[in-house]
Every structure is written in structure tokens, then in C-alpha cells.
Write a protein that holds these residues in place. Structure first.
Motif, mmCIF file in Angstrom:
data_model
loop_
_atom_site.group_PDB
_atom_site.id
_atom_site.type_symbol
_atom_site.label_atom_id
_atom_site.label_comp_id
_atom_site.label_asym_id
_atom_site.label_seq_id
_atom_site.Cartn_x
_atom_site.Cartn_y
_atom_site.Cartn_z
ATOM 1 N N LEU A 92 8.025 20.217 -22.942
ATOM 2 C CA LEU A 92 9.373 20.192 -23.519
ATOM 3 C C LEU A 92 9.489 19.072 -24.549
ATOM 4 N N LYS A 93 10.298 19.313 -25.565
ATOM 5 C CA LYS A 93 10.595 18.221 -26.500
ATOM 6 C C LYS A 93 12.082 18.229 -26.840
ATOM 7 N N GLU A 94 12.511 17.185 -27.501
ATOM 8 C CA GLU A 94 13.932 17.125 -27.829
ATOM 9 C C GLU A 94 14.230 18.107 -28.962
ATOM 10 N N VAL A 95 15.168 19.002 -28.721
ATOM 11 C CA VAL A 95 15.487 20.043 -29.701
ATOM 12 C C VAL A 95 16.956 19.922 -30.061
ATOM 13 N N ASP A 96 17.226 20.066 -31.369
ATOM 14 C CA ASP A 96 18.629 20.112 -31.782
ATOM 15 C C ASP A 96 19.030 21.585 -31.872
ATOM 16 N N LEU A 97 19.834 22.006 -30.899
ATOM 17 C CA LEU A 97 20.217 23.412 -30.782
ATOM 18 C C LEU A 97 21.021 23.857 -32.008
ATOM 19 N N THR A 98 21.824 22.955 -32.558
ATOM 20 C CA THR A 98 22.658 23.318 -33.718
ATOM 21 C C THR A 98 21.786 23.758 -34.884
ATOM 22 N N SER A 99 20.750 22.948 -35.193
ATOM 23 C CA SER A 99 19.948 23.330 -36.362
ATOM 24 C C SER A 99 19.050 24.527 -36.050
ATOM 25 N N LEU A 100 18.601 24.639 -34.765
ATOM 26 C CA LEU A 100 17.767 25.794 -34.402
ATOM 27 C C LEU A 100 18.558 27.097 -34.601
ATOM 28 N N LEU A 101 19.836 27.102 -34.159
ATOM 29 C CA LEU A 101 20.650 28.319 -34.279
ATOM 30 C C LEU A 101 21.059 28.571 -35.730
ATOM 31 N N LYS A 102 21.218 27.484 -36.489
ATOM 32 C CA LYS A 102 21.609 27.632 -37.894
ATOM 33 C C LYS A 102 20.516 28.369 -38.672
ATOM 34 N N GLU A 103 19.253 27.971 -38.384
ATOM 35 C CA GLU A 103 18.114 28.651 -39.034
ATOM 36 C C GLU A 103 18.152 30.147 -38.726
ATOM 37 N N GLN A 104 18.422 30.473 -37.461
ATOM 38 C CA GLN A 104 18.430 31.881 -37.061
ATOM 39 C C GLN A 104 19.595 32.628 -37.711
ATOM 40 N N ALA A 105 20.751 31.959 -37.770
ATOM 41 C CA ALA A 105 21.925 32.592 -38.389
ATOM 42 C C ALA A 105 21.630 32.890 -39.862
ATOM 43 N N ASP A 106 20.966 31.928 -40.556
ATOM 44 C CA ASP A 106 20.639 32.135 -41.973
ATOM 45 C C ASP A 106 19.722 33.338 -42.137
ATOM 46 N N ALA A 121 13.656 21.107 -24.603
ATOM 47 C CA ALA A 121 13.311 22.536 -24.573
ATOM 48 C C ALA A 121 11.992 22.784 -25.288
ATOM 49 N N GLU A 122 11.516 24.021 -25.135
ATOM 50 C CA GLU A 122 10.348 24.464 -25.894
ATOM 51 C C GLU A 122 10.936 25.292 -27.023
ATOM 52 N N PRO A 123 11.009 24.765 -28.289
ATOM 53 C CA PRO A 123 11.825 25.412 -29.332
ATOM 54 C C PRO A 123 11.430 26.856 -29.614
ATOM 55 N N ASP A 124 10.108 27.154 -29.617
ATOM 56 C CA ASP A 124 9.691 28.521 -29.959
ATOM 57 C C ASP A 124 10.192 29.519 -28.920
ATOM 58 N N LEU A 125 10.129 29.116 -27.650
ATOM 59 C CA LEU A 125 10.551 30.032 -26.589
ATOM 60 C C LEU A 125 12.063 30.226 -26.600
ATOM 61 N N LEU A 126 12.786 29.132 -26.874
ATOM 62 C CA LEU A 126 14.245 29.221 -26.935
ATOM 63 C C LEU A 126 14.668 30.101 -28.109
ATOM 64 N N ARG A 127 13.968 29.923 -29.208
ATOM 65 C CA ARG A 127 14.245 30.724 -30.408
ATOM 66 C C ARG A 127 14.018 32.205 -30.088
ATOM 67 N N GLU A 146 23.447 29.694 -20.789
ATOM 68 C CA GLU A 146 23.910 28.341 -20.439
ATOM 69 C C GLU A 146 22.700 27.481 -20.153
ATOM 70 N N LEU A 147 22.612 26.370 -20.853
ATOM 71 C CA LEU A 147 21.471 25.471 -20.663
ATOM 72 C C LEU A 147 21.965 24.109 -20.217
ATOM 73 N N HIS A 148 21.379 23.629 -19.176
ATOM 74 C CA HIS A 148 21.800 22.329 -18.672
ATOM 75 C C HIS A 148 21.250 21.249 -19.606
ATOM 76 N N THR A 149 22.104 20.333 -19.971
ATOM 77 C CA THR A 149 21.605 19.265 -20.836
ATOM 78 C C THR A 149 22.202 17.921 -20.466
ATOM 79 N N ARG A 150 21.304 16.947 -20.364
ATOM 80 C CA ARG A 150 21.770 15.582 -20.126
ATOM 81 C C ARG A 150 21.927 14.863 -21.457
ATOM 82 N N LYS A 151 21.439 15.546 -22.533
ATOM 83 C CA LYS A 151 21.379 14.826 -23.798
ATOM 84 C C LYS A 151 22.350 15.348 -24.839
ATOM 85 N N VAL A 152 23.438 15.955 -24.404
ATOM 86 C CA VAL A 152 24.419 16.419 -25.387
ATOM 87 C C VAL A 152 25.072 15.182 -26.003
#
Ligand code: ADP
Length: 433
Positions: free
Chosen positions: A275-289, A315-321, A422-428
Motif C-alpha cells: 500500500l502507498k499513500e494515494v490522493d483519491l481526489t486526483s485519482l478520480l479526477k484523472e478517471q473523470a477526465d 491504497a494500491e492505486p492501480d487496483l483502486l482505479r 466506502e474506504l476506511h481512512t485514518r489519513k483524510v
């Protein structure tokens, strides 16, 4: 196979629990025997002390003169109001027999221990059989600090033996009953233990047969197109068509195999080191684009409602994507032209929530509980046309769960569906926007 394993489980359970039970019963029997003997010894000792209290003595010419007249059984006074005493003997301080009651004793006192268990083979005593076990006590009787003689008394062990015999009888009846119950419990527990294995075996069988079934169609297409190409001389255009169909079938097989591999690789929770630190906002933005250009092609509108701030989690960004992509591509597949798809991200009580909603065909209520099962497809014209394998949602669910999250769906036929991750996050970093 399952019944054999269940029988083995029950057999081993019965064997191990049965051995413990038998050892336990043995220990209890031993303890009971020790207690009964202790009780008898106490009684024997008390009676002997009462008798010893009747011994009278005086010193005459520097020698102890003992008078046993008042000693019950040995003297001429009435005996103890009990017939339990088998014999009583009086020995001088030099261990010579002086007086006795009951069976004829040896002339000299030889015993060393206070208490002894003796098996007699004497003449029958009263109604007792000729061979009886006796408990004997030998007490030194003292007066003014010096031993004036030894009093030896014995009682039959018959009450102890009878009580132990009864106890043994109950044990021999109870132990087999308990063993039977243990066996039955083992059988039931074996069945319970086998159930998850049986379920996953059935699931695996279903999975293998579904996968083989799905592979059969593209394989048949490859085979028939290749055979036609080999048998009949074709013009280049026809040849090309056949080759294109082979390529399509091979692509379909390749997709199926990648999906199967994905499912096989990511069962269970992901290892923390992957797992690594992932910014969900930018990951979803890429997908939305990426999807907004496709939306225009399909005459769909894509709205994305993403926060300004980064939403960070492990998270594992590729799997989440991949999980989000499966939801988005379904929304596109099952929403007719003119409809809309919405991608949202927000946080609530330490959870990052991703929602993919569409205004598409919706999912019937009866299909909703099965929608995340492998190879499950709702039998609609659209899903037949889409030609998927029914693995997209199963993969999304498995990937979300691999991150410790949850996936759910709400849907109304003809109005659309909303899938929520729903993803549990301690780092929001920012909460509650
Ligand atoms: P497929 O590859 O067949 O789409 P999925 O596992 O992704 O497999 O989906 C399983 C079934 O769920 C599909 O056959 C489809 O009928 C239904 N489904 C999935 N997403 C949607 C959606 N957004 N709207 C309507 N039906 C959907």
C-alpha cells in the motif's frame, strides 16, 4: 470425499476426547478411593484411641504393670457397641503378644507402619467371606513419656470396596454414554467444520465450469474462422474478416483470462507493504477526465463532484482505479444515450465515500443480492448486447474488500443505479465537506 473427511474428523475427535475422558475418570476413581480410605483410617484411628484410653498402668518394682480390664474387647468390660472391629491385640513394649480379641495373631509384633492394608485368608469370620481385605492400625500407647505397649486394631474394608464397586459401576455405565455423546458431537462439529470447505469447493467448481463455458465461445470462433481460412481459398477481404474475428475472439479470451488472474491474485486483504499513500481526489479526477471524452461519444453527460482538497488514504492505486473503472464502465454500458453519469467523492466519519450513479436501466430487486457474484449477469437485452462476462462487479467488490472497504448498490429499474464504495481512512486531511 467430504463424508470421509467428516468421519475422520469425528473419529479423531472421539478418540482424543475419549482418551481425555477415560484418564479423567481414572483420576476421579483414584481420588475417590483415596478419600474413602482416608475416611476409614480416621474412623479406625478414633476407635483405637478410644480403646487406648481404657488402658490403665502403674509402676511396680520399676516395671510398668498394664491393666487392660477396662479396654473394650480386650478386657472383661462390655465391648464397644460395634462389630466392625475384626481383631484387637495388645503387645508389650518389647513387642510380645499379651492379649487379643478375634483371630489368633502372631506372637511378635513385626509391623513398622502405623496403617496397613491386609488380605486375610483366615477362617470365615461371622458372615464375612474367608478372604477379606482389612485395614489395620498399630498405635504405640504411651504413659508418662514411655511406651507401655502397642495396640493393634483392624476393621474390614468391605464398605470402602462396596462404595468403590458402585462408583466403578456408575463410571462403566457413564463413560460409554459420554463417549457416544462425544462421537455424536464430533459428527455434528465435523459437519459444521466441513460446511465452509464444501461451500468453497462448490463455489470453485461453479467458477471453473463458468470460466470454461465463457472460454468455449471465443475458442469456437477462433477454431471455425481458422478452419474456414485453411480449407477454402478465400479472397483477401474475406480472409481479413476471418482474421479480424479471430483477433476479436482472442481479445475476448485475453480479457477473461486477465480478469480471472485478477480475481485469483487479489483474494484477501492486501499486504501493508504493497500500500502507498494515494490522493483519491486526483485519482478520480484523472478517471473523470478520461471518461468525459467517452461520454460525449455516447451522448451521455458525466458530472463529477470531487472535493477541492486532497483525500488521502493507504491504497494500491492501480487496483483502486480498476475497481472504480469497472463501476464507471458499467454506468456507461447500461445508460442509454441522453442519460447522465455522476462521480462523487466525499468523506463522512473517517470514511472516504466514492459514488458512481447513473440514470440508466437500473437493476431488478431480485437480482440485487446476486449482482456481485462471479459470472452473474442480469438477463436483459442490454447486458446480452454488452457481452460482458459478469466479472466486473465481482472484481470491484474483491478489490474494495482487499483494501478493507465495502461496496454496496441501490437501484430502481428504469431510473438508474448508485454504486457506493466506502474506504476506511485514518489519513483524510479534510473532513466534512
Ligand atoms: P458485466 O461484465 O456483464 O457487465 P458485471 O459484473 O460488471 O458484469 O455486472 C453484472 C451485471 O450487473 C450486468 O450483467 C448488468 O446486468 C448488471 N449491472 C451492472 N452495473 C449496472 C448498472 N450500472 N446499471 C444496470 N445494470 C448493471
Amino acid at each position: 470425499m467430504f463424508n470421509q473427511s467428516r468421519r475422520n474428523l469425528a473419529r479423531w475427535f472421539t478418540l482424543s476426547m475419549g482418551s481425555i475422558l477415560v484418564v479423567f475418570a481414572g483420576v476421579i476413581y483414584y481420588q475417590k478411593a483415596a478419600d474413602e480410605l482416608e475416611e476409614l483410617d480416621r474412623l479406625l484411628y478414633t476407635k483405637t484411641r478410644v480403646m487406648a484410653a481404657g488402658v490403665e498402668s502403674e509402676v511396680r518394682q520399676g516395671q510398668w504393670q498394664v491393666n487392660l480390664e477396662n479396654v473394650p474387647l480386650l478386657g472383661s468390660n462390655p465391648p464397644l457397641p460395634t462389630t466392625e472391629i475384626v481383631y484387637a491385640r495388645w503387645y508389650s513394649p518389647k513387642r510380645k503378644l499379651m492379649q487379643f480379641f478375634g483371630t489368633t495373631p502372631p506372637e511378635r509384633l513385626t509391623v513398622a507402619d502405623e496403617f496397613q492394608t491386609i488380605k486375610t485368608t483366615n477362617e470365615p469370620i461371622g458372615t464375612m467371606p474367608s478372604e477379606v481385605w482389612l485395614r489395620q492400625v498399630t498405635l504405640p500407647v504411651e504413659q508418662a513419656g514411655s511406651v507401655i505397649g502397642y495396640l493393634q486394631v483392624a476393621m474390614p474394608m468391605t464398605p470402602v470396596q462396596e462404595s468403590l464397586r458402585e462408583f466403578l459401576l456408575s463410571l462403566t455405565l457413564l463413560v460409554p454414554v459420554a463417549l457416544g455423546m462425544i462421537g455424536l458431537t464430533g459428527w455434528v462439529l465435523g459437519g459444521l467444520a466441513m460446511q465452509p470447505i464444501r461451500d468453497s469447493y462448490n463455489q470453485l467448481q461453479r467458477f471453473t465450469s463458468n470460466a470454461s463455458h465463457e472460454l468455449r465461445t471465443p475458442l469456437a470462433a477462433v477454431l471455425s474462422n481458422a478452419q474456414v481460412g485453411l480449407l477454402v481459398p478465400l479472397d483477401p477481404q474475406q480472409q481479413r474478416n476471418h482474421l479480424e474475428q479471430i483477433v476479436e475472439a482472442a481479445k475476448s479470451m485475453s480479457t477473461l483470462v486477465s480478469n480471472l488472474l485478477l480475481l485469483a491474485r487479489h483474494s484477501g486483504r492486501l499486504a501493508p507493504e504493497s500500500l502507498k499513500e494515494v490522493d483519491l481526489t486526483s485519482l478520480l479526477k484523472e478517471q473523470a477526465d478520461f471518461y468525459s471524452s467517452q461520454a460525449a461519444e455516447k451522448q451521455l453527460s458525466l458530472k463529477s463532484d470531487l472535493p477541492e482538497q486532497p483525500v488521502k488514504l493507504e491504497a494500491e492505486p492501480d487496483l483502486l482505479r480498476q475497481a472504480v473503472e469497472n463501476l464507471l464502465s458499467n454506468a456507461y454500458k447500461y445508460t442509454p444515450a441522453g442519460g447522465s453519469v455522476q462521480l462523487r467523492l466525499f468523506t463522512q466519519s473517517r470514511q472516504a465515500v466514492i459514488q458512481v450513479s447513473d440514470s440508466g436501466i437500473g437493476i431488478p430487486q431480485a437480482d440485487l443480492p446476486h449482482i456481485f457474484e462471479r459470472f452473474y449477469r442480469v438477463d436483459t437485452k442490454q447486458s446480452r448486447q454488452a457481452g460482458g462476462f459478469g466479472l466486473g462487479l465481482a472484481i470491484a467488490k474483491q478489490l474494495v474488500e482487499a483494501h478493507g472497504g465495502q461496496i454496496s448498490v441501490t437501484s430502481v429499474v428504469g431510473q438508474g443505479s448508485t454504486f457506493q464504495i466506502e474506504l476506511h481512512t485514518r489519513k483524510v486531511t479534510e473532513e466534512g465537506y
